[in-house]
Design a protein around this motif. Structure first.
Motif, PDB file in Angstrom:
ATOM      1  N   ALA A 158       0.828  -1.210   0.000  1.00  0.00           N
ATOM      2  CA  ALA A 158       0.000   0.000   0.000  1.00  0.00           C
ATOM      3  C   ALA A 158       0.856   1.250   0.000  1.00  0.00           C
ATOM      4  CB  ALA A 158      -0.933  -0.019   1.205  1.00  0.00           C
ATOM      5  N   GLU A 159       1.958   1.223   0.769  1.00  0.00           N
ATOM      6  CA  GLU A 159       2.796   2.416   0.881  1.00  0.00           C
ATOM      7  C   GLU A 159       3.451   2.756  -0.461  1.00  0.00           C
ATOM      8  OE1 GLU A 159       5.424  -1.109   1.866  1.00  0.00           O
ATOM      9  OE2 GLU A 159       3.345  -0.493   2.193  1.00  0.00           O
ATOM     10  N   LEU A 195      -6.355  -2.707  -3.325  1.00  0.00           N
ATOM     11  CA  LEU A 195      -5.574  -1.481  -3.242  1.00  0.00           C
ATOM     12  C   LEU A 195      -5.599  -0.719  -4.560  1.00  0.00           C
ATOM     13  CD1 LEU A 195      -2.383  -2.652  -1.287  1.00  0.00           C
ATOM     14  CD2 LEU A 195      -4.204  -1.160  -0.443  1.00  0.00           C
ATOM     15  N   ALA A 221       1.511   7.212  -6.574  1.00  0.00           N
ATOM     16  CA  ALA A 221       0.319   8.000  -6.894  1.00  0.00           C
ATOM     17  C   ALA A 221       0.527   9.460  -6.489  1.00  0.00           C
ATOM     18  CB  ALA A 221      -0.902   7.417  -6.195  1.00  0.00           C
ATOM     19  N   ASP A 222       1.091   9.671  -5.305  1.00  0.00           N
ATOM     20  CA  ASP A 222       1.341  11.033  -4.840  1.00  0.00           C
ATOM     21  C   ASP A 222       2.367  11.748  -5.718  1.00  0.00           C
ATOM     22  OD1 ASP A 222      -0.437  10.610  -2.791  1.00  0.00           O
ATOM     23  OD2 ASP A 222       1.092  10.303  -1.240  1.00  0.00           O
ATOM     24  N   LEU A 281       2.210   1.970  -3.602  1.00  0.00           N
ATOM     25  CA  LEU A 281       1.194   2.507  -4.502  1.00  0.00           C
ATOM     26  C   LEU A 281       0.875   3.957  -4.157  1.00  0.00           C
ATOM     27  CD1 LEU A 281      -1.300  -0.494  -4.833  1.00  0.00           C
ATOM     28  CD2 LEU A 281       0.335   0.312  -6.531  1.00  0.00           C
ATOM     29  N   LYS A 282       0.738   4.248  -2.874  1.00  0.00           N
ATOM     30  CA  LYS A 282       0.448   5.621  -2.464  1.00  0.00           C
ATOM     31  C   LYS A 282       1.590   6.560  -2.832  1.00  0.00           C
ATOM     32  CE  LYS A 282      -0.912   8.470   1.504  1.00  0.00           C
ATOM     33  NZ  LYS A 282      -0.003   9.573   1.110  1.00  0.00           N
ATOM     34  N   PHE A 283       2.818   6.094  -2.641  1.00  0.00           N
ATOM     35  CA  PHE A 283       3.972   6.931  -2.944  1.00  0.00           C
ATOM     36  C   PHE A 283       3.980   7.353  -4.409  1.00  0.00           C
ATOM     37  CE2 PHE A 283       8.311   7.157  -4.634  1.00  0.00           C
ATOM     38  CZ  PHE A 283       8.772   8.262  -3.947  1.00  0.00           C
ATOM     39  N   GLN A 332      -8.487   1.469  -5.177  1.00  0.00           N
ATOM     40  CA  GLN A 332      -8.510   2.667  -4.348  1.00  0.00           C
ATOM     41  C   GLN A 332      -7.434   3.679  -4.743  1.00  0.00           C
ATOM     42  OE1 GLN A 332      -7.938   1.088  -0.422  1.00  0.00           O
ATOM     43  NE2 GLN A 332      -9.605  -0.382  -0.626  1.00  0.00           N
ATOM     44  N   THR A 333      -6.621   3.325  -5.748  1.00  0.00           N
ATOM     45  CA  THR A 333      -5.461   4.144  -6.103  1.00  0.00           C
ATOM     46  C   THR A 333      -5.614   4.713  -7.505  1.00  0.00           C
ATOM     47  OG1 THR A 333      -4.072   2.672  -4.750  1.00  0.00           O
ATOM     48  CG2 THR A 333      -2.950   4.165  -6.261  1.00  0.00           C
TER      49      THR A 333
END
Length: 551
Positions: free
Chosen positions: A488-489, A521, A495-496, A491-493, A524-525
């Protein structure tokens, strides 16, 4: 009326889920384990493609030979044609992968000297006649490496060996030489299945050493979990995962390491993740070696000085070019080449010298990285990209820029910021691909750009820090975020940071539970364009179910 509203709401939710799943334009499979060296390879790949196509898979990523078309045979080309025709028939896009730096074997076929170089500095040599040889440091040795000295269940001079009398044993019956050997078994008695022995040894900084040990196995599982390695505190200097059968007679294992800036090194041998069986160790030795696998390129100069450093001698005038005629990072059980004096040399018989050079190093299962700062690397990439464009006309290309475990050590790159150098390399690769394939979408493995994985300092043999590498690459790259367990971390990285993503998941599990986790995940990304079924053991039995999950 309420029933109708609830029904409409349910339909809306279901439709939204279906739309989410169907939004994945990239439903790909990673083709692994076939190199197109036999006719059977093409047939087996075609079976995988057919299995995937029937369940919605629309892309196949193939690595073997895609970035070395200059060296392929007519038979390889014929088999590649067969795979390409199968992709066309099944409406599957063929996506080539390649242009690796961390696993540099393709580049090294063009020029072995492009391997990243590790420095040996001011090694003492003695001239005898018309050549000079290394004077090795006699104090660098493994004490009690023959396991001859022990008290009760414990061997003398070792920092530790796991649980004497439970996992590690003194064996005076089965031994390679002398009166005893070290036996390891019952690995599950310790968490994580450990069976290890370690001794800290003194070394000279920036020198090359060879470790040898005799190993015997009996029903060892998993046999590929056996490792010998050199560390300084928690920093890996080198490691080797030798190819050991589960049951074998005594076999001599050898590997090289460079001491880097350290004056002490911890030498380990043993198993991590052991489940059953036994192994024995005996006659463990350490020795300093001369210029085995010396590299010759602009970024790896050879320097020869007088013992006092006052005179620097000239190659060609005072000594012949220092070359290893038997160069092979995979064959180190040999003598180092001597430094030969040139006719009319100023160096006299009996003189003592300080010699510096750079050498290559194979780590783990034979991995060799190449130097990202040498211009010749990009000339090779350019030539191969041109051939790839002419041969396949791909719409997508995946850069195999993962696990770059060496760098920042040769003269060409040691003064560079490693994050910037990596970004510069990736940018040049992308520009080269688009020169011959305008509009091609370029993907890249995530780990060297992800601070949650490998984009940081203290990474294997790298001198420097990959932190910030993601700031120096084209923003239109698609990041292939990979791993077994959902990240998750990561994918979020990405995406950000504004990158599009492909999720590379599965990793040889017995079910698709982790894939389902990745899928949740991904839903949600933002900017996740698809998922790729990614095995590393020819495990394609779950590919149909994987495809169905994405429908």
């Amino acid at each position: 009326m309420r029933k109708i509203c609830r029904l409409l709401l349910l339909c809306t939710v279901c439709a939204g889920y279906a739309a989410s799943a169907n939004n994945y334009t990239n439903r790909w499979v990673w083709i692994f384990g076939w190199n197109l060296n036999t006719d059977g390879d093409a047939a087996e790949i075609t079976k995988v493609l057919e299995s995937g196509a029937a369940h919605g898979i629309n892309g196949a990523v193939i690595s073997s030979g895609m970035d070395s078309l200059s060296a392929t045979t007519a038979a390889f080309s014929r088999r590649l044609d067969e795979v390409q025709r199968a992709c066309e028939r099944l409406n599957i896009e063929l996506i080539p992968a390649g242009f690796a730096v961390g696993y540099g074997s393709t580049v090294l076929r063009h020029n072995k000297n492009l391997a990243e170089g590790l420095p040996v500095t001011d090694a003492p040599f003695l001239v005898q006649g018309r050549s000079a040889q290394l004077v090795p440091d006699a104090s660098a040795r493994i004490i009690n490496g023959g396991f001859e000295e022990f008290q009760g269940k414990r061997f003398n001079k070792f920092s530790f060996h796991d649980q004497p009398g439970v996992i590690s044993f003194v064996d005076t019956v089965v031994k390679h030489g002398g009166k005893a050997a070290l036996r390891m078994e019952n690995f599950t008695a310790k968490p994580n299945g450990l069976g290890r022995v370690m001794q800290e040894v003194r070394v000279q900084p920036h020198r090359c050493y060879r470790v040898s040990v005799w190993v015997k196995t009996e029903n060892l599982q998993p046999a590929d979990a056996f490792v010998i390695s050199a560390l300084n505190q928690d920093r890996s200097i080198a490691s080797l995962k030798p190819s050991l059968p589960p049951t074998s007679d005594w076999k001599k294992i050898q590997f090289l390491f460079n001491s880097a800036a350290f004056d002490t090194v911890r030498l380990y041998a043993g198993i991590w993740g052991g489940k059953s069986g036994k192994f024995w160790l005996d006659d463990w030795a350490l020795e300093e070696v001369g210029p085995i696998n010396v590299l010759r390129r602009p970024g790896t100069p050879v320097t020869v000085k007088s013992a006092d450093g006052a005179t620097t001698y000239a190659e060609g005038r005072d000594y012949e070019p220092l070359i290893d005629p038997a160069y092979s990072p995979y064959n180190i059980a040999r003598s180092a080449p001597p430094l030969k004096l040139a006719p009319g040399s100023r160096i006299q018989d009996g003189a003592r010298l300080r010699v510096s050079w750079y050498h290559s190093l194979a780590i783990s299962k034979g991995q060799i990285s190449v130097c990202m700062a040498e211009p010749e690397l990009y000339a090779i990439f350019d030539a191969e990209a041109k051939l790839l464009a002419e041969r396949l006309h791909p719409k997508h290309v995946l850069l195999n820029m993962d696990e770059i475990r060496m760098g920042g050590t040769c003269a060409a790159c040691r003064s560079r910021n490693m994050g910037e150098l990596l970004g510069e390399c990736i940018t040049k690769q992308t520009q080269i691909l688009r020169k011959y394939m305008p509009g091609v979408e370029v993907l890249i493995w995530s780990d060297m750009l992800d601070p949650n994985q490998n984009a940081h300092g203290n990474y294997y043999l790298v001198e420097g820090d990959f932190t910030g590498s993601w700031k120096h690459i084209p923003k239109d790259l698609t990041i292939a975020v990979w791993g077994g367990e959902p990240r998750a971390e990561s994918l979020k990285f990405f995406a950000d940071e504004g990158f599009a993503m492909l999720v590379a998941c599965y990793y040889d599990a017995d079910d698709l539970k982790t894939v389902s986790g990745w899928l949740k995940l991904a839903e949600q990304t933002p900017k996740v364009r698809g998922l790729m079924y990614t095995p590393w053991r020819k495990k394609y039995g779950l590919l149909p179910a994987f495809g169905d999950l994405l429908k």
